[in-house]
Structures are given as structure tokens and as C-alpha cells.
Design a protein around this motif. Structure first.
Motif, PDB file in Angstrom:
ATOM      1  N   GLY A  71       0.816  -1.211   0.000  1.00 56.97           N
ATOM      2  CA  GLY A  71       0.000   0.000   0.000  1.00 56.97           C
ATOM      3  C   GLY A  71       0.852   1.264   0.000  1.00 56.97           C
ATOM      4  N   LEU A  72       0.194   2.387  -0.269  1.00 52.22           N
ATOM      5  CA  LEU A  72       0.882   3.665  -0.407  1.00 52.22           C
ATOM      6  C   LEU A  72       0.463   4.642   0.687  1.00 52.22           C
ATOM      7  N   ILE A  73       1.403   5.527   1.049  1.00 52.61           N
ATOM      8  CA  ILE A  73       1.147   6.587   2.025  1.00 52.61           C
ATOM      9  C   ILE A  73       1.460   7.921   1.358  1.00 52.61           C
ATOM     10  N   PHE A  74       0.548   8.877   1.496  1.00 51.84           N
ATOM     11  CA  PHE A  74       0.754  10.225   0.944  1.00 51.84           C
ATOM     12  C   PHE A  74       0.556  11.267   2.042  1.00 51.84           C
ATOM     13  N   PRO A  75       1.561  12.138   2.328  1.00 51.34           N
ATOM     14  CA  PRO A  75       2.943  12.073   1.859  1.00 51.34           C
ATOM     15  C   PRO A  75       3.692  10.963   2.579  1.00 51.34           C
ATOM     16  N   ASP A  76       4.879  10.610   2.077  1.00 52.01           N
ATOM     17  CA  ASP A  76       5.600   9.474   2.651  1.00 52.01           C
ATOM     18  C   ASP A  76       6.996   9.817   3.159  1.00 52.01           C
ATOM     19  N   LYS A  77       7.422  11.057   3.002  1.00 51.71           N
ATOM     20  CA  LYS A  77       8.755  11.423   3.492  1.00 51.71           C
ATOM     21  C   LYS A  77       8.730  12.857   4.010  1.00 51.71           C
ATOM     22  N   ILE A 172       8.265  18.240   2.686  1.00 54.32           N
ATOM     23  CA  ILE A 172       7.421  17.049   2.569  1.00 54.32           C
ATOM     24  C   ILE A 172       7.523  16.514   1.147  1.00 54.32           C
ATOM     25  N   GLU A 173       7.565  15.184   1.006  1.00 51.79           N
ATOM     26  CA  GLU A 173       7.660  14.571  -0.315  1.00 51.79           C
ATOM     27  C   GLU A 173       6.571  13.521  -0.524  1.00 51.79           C
ATOM     28  N   PHE A 174       6.093  13.459  -1.759  1.00 48.83           N
ATOM     29  CA  PHE A 174       5.172  12.415  -2.214  1.00 48.83           C
ATOM     30  C   PHE A 174       5.932  11.611  -3.262  1.00 48.83           C
ATOM     31  N   THR A 175       6.759  10.681  -2.832  1.00 44.05           N
ATOM     32  CA  THR A 175       7.672  10.017  -3.756  1.00 44.05           C
ATOM     33  C   THR A 175       6.988   8.976  -4.627  1.00 44.05           C
ATOM     34  N   ALA A 176       5.794   8.521  -4.239  1.00 44.72           N
ATOM     35  CA  ALA A 176       5.118   7.469  -4.999  1.00 44.72           C
ATOM     36  C   ALA A 176       4.270   8.014  -6.145  1.00 44.72           C
ATOM     37  N   CYS A 177       4.214   9.333  -6.277  1.00 50.51           N
ATOM     38  CA  CYS A 177       3.439   9.913  -7.373  1.00 50.51           C
ATOM     39  C   CYS A 177       4.109   9.605  -8.718  1.00 50.51           C
ATOM     40  N   HIS A 178       3.309   9.632  -9.790  1.00 51.35           N
ATOM     41  CA  HIS A 178       3.853   9.422 -11.135  1.00 51.35           C
ATOM     42  C   HIS A 178       4.973  10.427 -11.406  1.00 51.35           C
ATOM     43  N   LYS A 179       4.742  11.685 -10.998  1.00 49.44           N
ATOM     44  CA  LYS A 179       5.767  12.717 -11.029  1.00 49.44           C
ATOM     45  C   LYS A 179       5.980  13.153  -9.586  1.00 49.44           C
ATOM     46  N   PRO A 180       7.094  12.778  -8.947  1.00 46.32           N
ATOM     47  CA  PRO A 180       7.299  13.084  -7.527  1.00 46.32           C
ATOM     48  C   PRO A 180       7.055  14.557  -7.207  1.00 46.32           C
ATOM     49  N   ILE A 181       6.364  14.784  -6.105  1.00 47.96           N
ATOM     50  CA  ILE A 181       5.990  16.133  -5.691  1.00 47.96           C
ATOM     51  C   ILE A 181       6.629  16.431  -4.342  1.00 47.96           C
ATOM     52  N   ARG A 182       7.127  17.659  -4.189  1.00 42.63           N
ATOM     53  CA  ARG A 182       7.764  18.072  -2.941  1.00 42.63           C
ATOM     54  C   ARG A 182       7.385  19.510  -2.656  1.00 42.63           C
ATOM     55  N   PHE A 183       7.149  19.808  -1.389  1.00 45.73           N
ATOM     56  CA  PHE A 183       6.974  21.215  -1.040  1.00 45.73           C
ATOM     57  C   PHE A 183       7.717  21.512   0.262  1.00 45.73           C
ATOM     58  N   SER A 184       8.085  22.775   0.431  1.00 45.56           N
ATOM     59  CA  SER A 184       8.888  23.193   1.564  1.00 45.56           C
ATOM     60  C   SER A 184       8.162  24.257   2.370  1.00 45.56           C
ATOM     61  N   THR A 185       8.460  24.313   3.676  1.00 43.46           N
ATOM     62  CA  THR A 185       7.896  25.351   4.549  1.00 43.46           C
ATOM     63  C   THR A 185       9.005  26.308   4.999  1.00 43.46           C
ATOM     64  N   GLY A 186      10.112  26.354   4.254  1.00 51.63           N
ATOM     65  CA  GLY A 186      11.260  27.160   4.653  1.00 51.63           C
ATOM     66  C   GLY A 186      11.131  28.631   4.307  1.00 51.63           C
ATOM     67  N   PRO A 187      12.089  29.447   4.787  1.00 54.45           N
ATOM     68  CA  PRO A 187      12.058  30.889   4.515  1.00 54.45           C
ATOM     69  C   PRO A 187      12.347  31.234   3.062  1.00 54.45           C
ATOM     70  N   HIS A 188      12.829  30.263   2.279  1.00 49.93           N
ATOM     71  CA  HIS A 188      13.203  30.506   0.886  1.00 49.93           C
ATOM     72  C   HIS A 188      12.029  30.311  -0.074  1.00 49.93           C
ATOM     73  N   THR A 189      10.879  29.927   0.448  1.00 45.13           N
ATOM     74  CA  THR A 189       9.765  29.604  -0.439  1.00 45.13           C
ATOM     75  C   THR A 189       8.496  30.338  -0.031  1.00 45.13           C
ATOM     76  N   LYS A 190       7.390  30.021  -0.676  1.00 43.41           N
ATOM     77  CA  LYS A 190       6.134  30.723  -0.412  1.00 43.41           C
ATOM     78  C   LYS A 190       5.631  30.447   1.000  1.00 43.41           C
ATOM     79  N   TYR A 191       4.869  31.402   1.498  1.00 42.69           N
ATOM     80  CA  TYR A 191       4.317  31.308   2.856  1.00 42.69           C
ATOM     81  C   TYR A 191       3.407  30.090   3.000  1.00 42.69           C
ATOM     82  N   THR A 192       3.539  29.411   4.139  1.00 41.72           N
ATOM     83  CA  THR A 192       2.570  28.378   4.532  1.00 41.72           C
ATOM     84  C   THR A 192       2.144  28.663   5.963  1.00 41.72           C
TER      85      THR A 192
END
Length: 255
Positions: A71-77, A172-192
Motif C-alpha cells: 500500500g501507499l502513504i501520501f505524503p511518505d517522506k 514534505i515529499e510524495f515520492t510514490a506519485c507518477h511525477k514526484p511532488i515536494r513542497f517546503s515550509t522554509g524561509p526561501h519559499t512561499k508562505y505556509t
């Protein structure tokens, strides 16, 4: 657990999906699903500093009880990063405030103020060191016992500046996606809404470009409430200039 589930059921029904979507109200640890095993687990479990008030224990419970072998977990990393920042003006406002409160000496509260991490947005220009990864969680393998950890790490100064605090964020990473998806909560990226977590140091570190601050981070869930965190940060700046050498230990509580 929220009563919003009643509106969710109405939305499922009016969209003609009542025969495909089943909504169950309750705690994962207390309810029984209508299936012995599931193909996918999707959960937004992350808290401030990734682990504060997080629901990761519940996700791991669901994984161990319900997830099929493949089975799969989203997100997984998930990965926690740390960097040093210059934040003298805000530190003086937050910590130095207690030296003189309308003419009264409130310095006994400075230690309490230092022990409370600040959840706020940090501008990229305040970041003095290269970031370093201090913890990576693989949700297919991680165990609840892994959430109490100690990790040594080094921070290398990008420029000559002062370090008043350490800032932490997570990716956070979704490595099991057809195209791996990653997003960041750091100061270098968009506000979360997670922003970043700031840990003020007792000392002000004066660093030159290329110098290294040796650190270690110790984290464990609070004994009384596992969603709260007890954190200890140790730091050491060893330079050829004895006037700039510094080391210390700071204790923090996220509760």
C-alpha cells in the motif's frame, strides 16, 4: 472528530458519490473501518517544527493496522532543516523587553521567554548559514520510538554576521506519485501556515564566512502529552579568536 462531517456527508450526497465515499467520525484508534486493509493512506499530519501537535502517531497506527503490504502513504517522506539567523532586533524586542517593563525589573521571566520557540515567518535575508538536514522520516519505516532522537550537525556561515537564533522548517515529499511532488515550509519559499520555528540562543555568536558552528539537537515527546515537545540544543563556536568563542545549552518546550 469535528462536526463538519455532517456537512461533508451532505456534500458527498449532492455530488452523487454516497455509494463511493464513506465518512466515519471518531478517533482512528477507537473506530473500526469497514475494510480489513486499505490501499492508500492520505493524511495531513504535520505540525509546527513538523512534530509539534502532529498526528504522526495516529498515521503510524493506521499504517500498521490497515495498510496492505504494498500500500501507499501520501505524503511518505518528511525532512527537518535547520539554519542560523541574524535576528537581533526581534530578539531584543522579545527577550530584552523583560529587563525593563515600565520601570520594573522582570528579568526572571527572560529564561521563560527564551525557552519558548517562536513560530513566525523568517525572511531569507536573515539566514546567515547554509541549511542542514537534521532528521528525515520515511513513513513506511518510522516507528513512534524514532520520534525521540538526538542529532549532531554543523552550520557553516555564508557571510560575516551575527547568529542570534536557529530557525527550523520541514520539507514534505510524495515520492510514490507518477511525477514526484515536494513542497517546503522554509524561509526561501512561499508562505505556509506552518511558518518557521525560531529557537533563540542565550549567546550572540559572531561568525566569519566559512566558520562552523557545531550543534546537536535533542528532541523527545513530553512525558505527559506526546503532542508537546521537549527540545535541547547544544552549540559550540570554536575560533582562533578567543573573544568570539562560545558554547552553551538551551532547553525549550513546545506546549
Amino acid at each position: 472528530m469535528s462536526t463538519i462531517i455532517f456537512k461533508a456527508r451532505e456534500i458527498v450526497k449532492i455530488n452523487g458519490l454516497a455509494d463511493k465515499i464513506t465518512l466515519i467520525q471518531g478517533k482512528m484508534e477507537e473506530i473500526e473501518l469497514p475494510y480489513e486493509k486499505v490501499d492508500i493512506i492520505i493524511s495531513e499530519w504535520m505540525g509546527y517544527f513538523l512534530l509539534y501537535e502532529s498526528m504522526l502517531d495516529t498515521v503510524l497506527y493506521a499504517r500498521d493496522k490497515y495498510l496492505k503490504k504494498d500500500g501507499l502513504i501520501f505524503p511518505d517522506k518528511a525532512t527537518i532543516f535547520v539554519a542560523g539567523i541574524e535576528d537581533g532586533e526581534y530578539k531584543e524586542e522579545k527577550i530584552g523587553f523583560w529587563d525593563n517593563v515600565y520601570g520594573f525589573d522582570y528579568t526572571p521571566l527572560k529564561e521563560t521567554a527564551l525557552s519558548e520557540p517562536l513560530v513566525d515567518t523568517v525572511e531569507m535575508k536573515a539566514v546567515v548559514t547554509d541549511p542542514t538536514a537534521v532528521l528525515t522520516l520515511d513513513l513506511y519505516k518510522v516507528q513512534p520510538s524514532d520520534l525521540a532522537f538526538s542529532c549532531p550537525f554543523d552550520l557553516v556561515a555564508r557571510r560575516a554576521d551575527f547568529i542570534h537564533a536557529l530557525v527550523a522548517w520541514f520539507d514534505i515529499e510524495f515520492t510514490a506519485c507518477h511525477k514526484p511532488i515536494r513542497f517546503s515550509t522554509g524561509p526561501h519559499t512561499k508562505y505556509t501556515h506552518w511558518k518557521q520555528t525560531v529557537f533563540y540562543l542565550k549567546d550572540v555568536l559572531t561568525v566569519e564566512q566559512g566558520e562552523k558552528v557545531e550543534c546537536s539537537l535533542h528532541n523527545r515527546p513530553n512525558e505527559k502529552n506526546r503532542r508537546d515537545l521537549d527540545i535541547k540544543i547544544e552549540y559550540r563556536l570554536d575560533t582562533q579568536d578567543p573573544t568570539r568563542q562560545a558554547e552553551g545549552t538551551c532547553l525549550y518546550k513546545m506546549c
